[in-house]
Scaffold this motif. Sequence first.
Motif, PDB file in Angstrom:
ATOM      1  N   HIS A   1       0.852  -1.187   0.000  1.00  0.00           N
ATOM      2  CA  HIS A   1       0.000   0.000   0.000  1.00  0.00           C
ATOM      3  C   HIS A   1       0.892   1.243   0.000  1.00  0.00           C
ATOM      4  CE1 HIS A   1      -3.457  -2.512   0.924  1.00  0.00           C
ATOM      5  NE2 HIS A   1      -2.878  -2.943   2.030  1.00  0.00           N
ATOM      6  N   PHE A   2       0.527   2.208  -0.819  1.00  0.00           N
ATOM      7  CA  PHE A   2       1.224   3.490  -0.857  1.00  0.00           C
ATOM      8  C   PHE A   2       0.197   4.594  -0.630  1.00  0.00           C
ATOM      9  CE2 PHE A   2       3.942   0.586  -3.074  1.00  0.00           C
ATOM     10  CZ  PHE A   2       5.248   1.035  -2.858  1.00  0.00           C
ATOM     11  N   LEU A   3       0.437   5.407   0.391  1.00  0.00           N
ATOM     12  CA  LEU A   3      -0.487   6.481   0.760  1.00  0.00           C
ATOM     13  C   LEU A   3       0.124   7.821   0.337  1.00  0.00           C
ATOM     14  CD1 LEU A   3      -3.075   7.389   2.292  1.00  0.00           C
ATOM     15  CD2 LEU A   3      -1.663   7.479   4.359  1.00  0.00           C
ATOM     16  N   PHE A   4      -0.556   8.529  -0.555  1.00  0.00           N
ATOM     17  CA  PHE A   4      -0.043   9.767  -1.124  1.00  0.00           C
ATOM     18  C   PHE A   4      -0.882  10.964  -0.698  1.00  0.00           C
ATOM     19  CE2 PHE A   4       1.100   6.439  -4.185  1.00  0.00           C
ATOM     20  CZ  PHE A   4       2.452   6.675  -4.382  1.00  0.00           C
ATOM     21  N   GLU A   5      -0.230  12.126  -0.612  1.00  0.00           N
ATOM     22  CA  GLU A   5      -0.939  13.400  -0.545  1.00  0.00           C
ATOM     23  C   GLU A   5      -1.194  13.798  -1.988  1.00  0.00           C
ATOM     24  OE1 GLU A   5      -2.362  16.964  -0.679  1.00  0.00           O
ATOM     25  OE2 GLU A   5      -0.251  16.966  -1.268  1.00  0.00           O
ATOM     26  N   ALA A   6      -2.456  13.907  -2.377  1.00  0.00           N
ATOM     27  CA  ALA A   6      -2.828  14.001  -3.789  1.00  0.00           C
ATOM     28  C   ALA A   6      -2.430  15.313  -4.436  1.00  0.00           C
ATOM     29  CB  ALA A   6      -4.338  13.783  -3.936  1.00  0.00           C
ATOM     30  N   GLU A   7      -2.461  16.402  -3.700  1.00  0.00           N
ATOM     31  CA  GLU A   7      -2.211  17.714  -4.296  1.00  0.00           C
ATOM     32  C   GLU A   7      -0.776  17.875  -4.773  1.00  0.00           C
ATOM     33  OE1 GLU A   7      -3.390  22.373  -3.293  1.00  0.00           O
ATOM     34  OE2 GLU A   7      -3.339  20.864  -1.702  1.00  0.00           O
ATOM     35  N   THR A   8       0.164  17.319  -4.001  1.00  0.00           N
ATOM     36  CA  THR A   8       1.592  17.421  -4.356  1.00  0.00           C
ATOM     37  C   THR A   8       2.143  16.133  -4.948  1.00  0.00           C
ATOM     38  OG1 THR A   8       2.309  16.704  -2.159  1.00  0.00           O
ATOM     39  CG2 THR A   8       1.951  19.074  -2.490  1.00  0.00           C
ATOM     40  N   GLY A   9       1.430  15.008  -4.757  1.00  0.00           N
ATOM     41  CA  GLY A   9       1.938  13.713  -5.183  1.00  0.00           C
ATOM     42  C   GLY A   9       2.930  13.110  -4.215  1.00  0.00           C
ATOM     43  N   MET A  10       3.092  13.714  -3.046  1.00  0.00           N
ATOM     44  CA  MET A  10       4.069  13.283  -2.052  1.00  0.00           C
ATOM     45  C   MET A  10       3.677  11.948  -1.416  1.00  0.00           C
ATOM     46  SD  MET A  10       4.809  15.191   1.579  1.00  0.00           S
ATOM     47  CE  MET A  10       3.174  14.741   2.200  1.00  0.00           C
TER      48      MET A  10
END
Length: 326
Positions: free
Chosen positions: A278-287
């Motif tokens: 599983h990879f959890l990203f912050e969507a706005e920056t792609g971080m």
Amino acid sequence: MYEKCRSLGLFRPFEAVIHRLQRARSVSRPTLIPTFTTAVNTWQCDENDHLNVQFYTEFGHEASAHLLSELGLGPRAQRAVGLDVRAASDHIRYLREFREVDPVEVLSAPVEVGERHLLAYHEIRNPSDGAVAATMRRRIGCDRPWPDAFRACAEAVIVALPDNAKPRSVGKLDLPDLALGDAARCGLIEVGRSIVAPAECDERGEFLPHHQFGRYSDAAPLLWNHLGFNRAAMQDRQEGSVVVEMLNHYRRPLRAGDLLVVMSGLAAFTDRVLTFTHFLFEAETGMLAACAEAIGMKLDQKIRKTMTFTQEDQERLGKRQLRLAA
């Protein structure tokens, strides 16, 4: 050691631990410290009628704070000396089910103390029979070297990590520091999209660890469907899915209002076991905020036993397997 800890006002809570150890000199290792107590609520249970995985993380998170406090470095003490202390990773093995209204207790101790890190062991038990339901190993990091007195107190109560808390099937993958834009090219699929709510954050306004596990758990039906298992049909047959081990790495903090995307995939499998990533990203920056390995199995809900995948299942899984570096 006792006089050294006692001389610091912030470390008075540790005196109780020292007294316990003095009364138990014949014990081969220091006694685990009580750090958390509760009972399982109905709303914490999932479709398998047992405690959802995210709440084991919550229990261990709160136990970690109490453990640090027992060692003299609770939240107030951390603020007083300006330390930034946070979880770096959590490894959990789920050994036995908790059901509705079951009592829960957590006993804890450090297993390793470094200059700026501490490995905490949490034993999550059912006190009605003493059975260990789960083990949790948390790596805690600090932005500066630990205070000398705290480190001395922690080293005085170190225990050996039990065999049932050591990694069994996780920790074998080299999970890359992906950006969201690269995830699909690796074969990962989107299984969750949401927003961090204020109520899901701690006193610093940062996303609490157990809600990360909750996002992974909520994504599981979509991932199983992607792998060719109809979760609705499984439920009709009284078949479910369970996680028996998980390792989560906290890469970067998330805050209230952040947009989240979970991308997941199948890293490996056998005739009984699936290894998910599983990879959890912050969507706005792609971080990339966090990444995890999870060991999943099918569960026969009637007899509470895990199931074997058919040859057809395995052929289908092989076509959907990711190609991640080992």
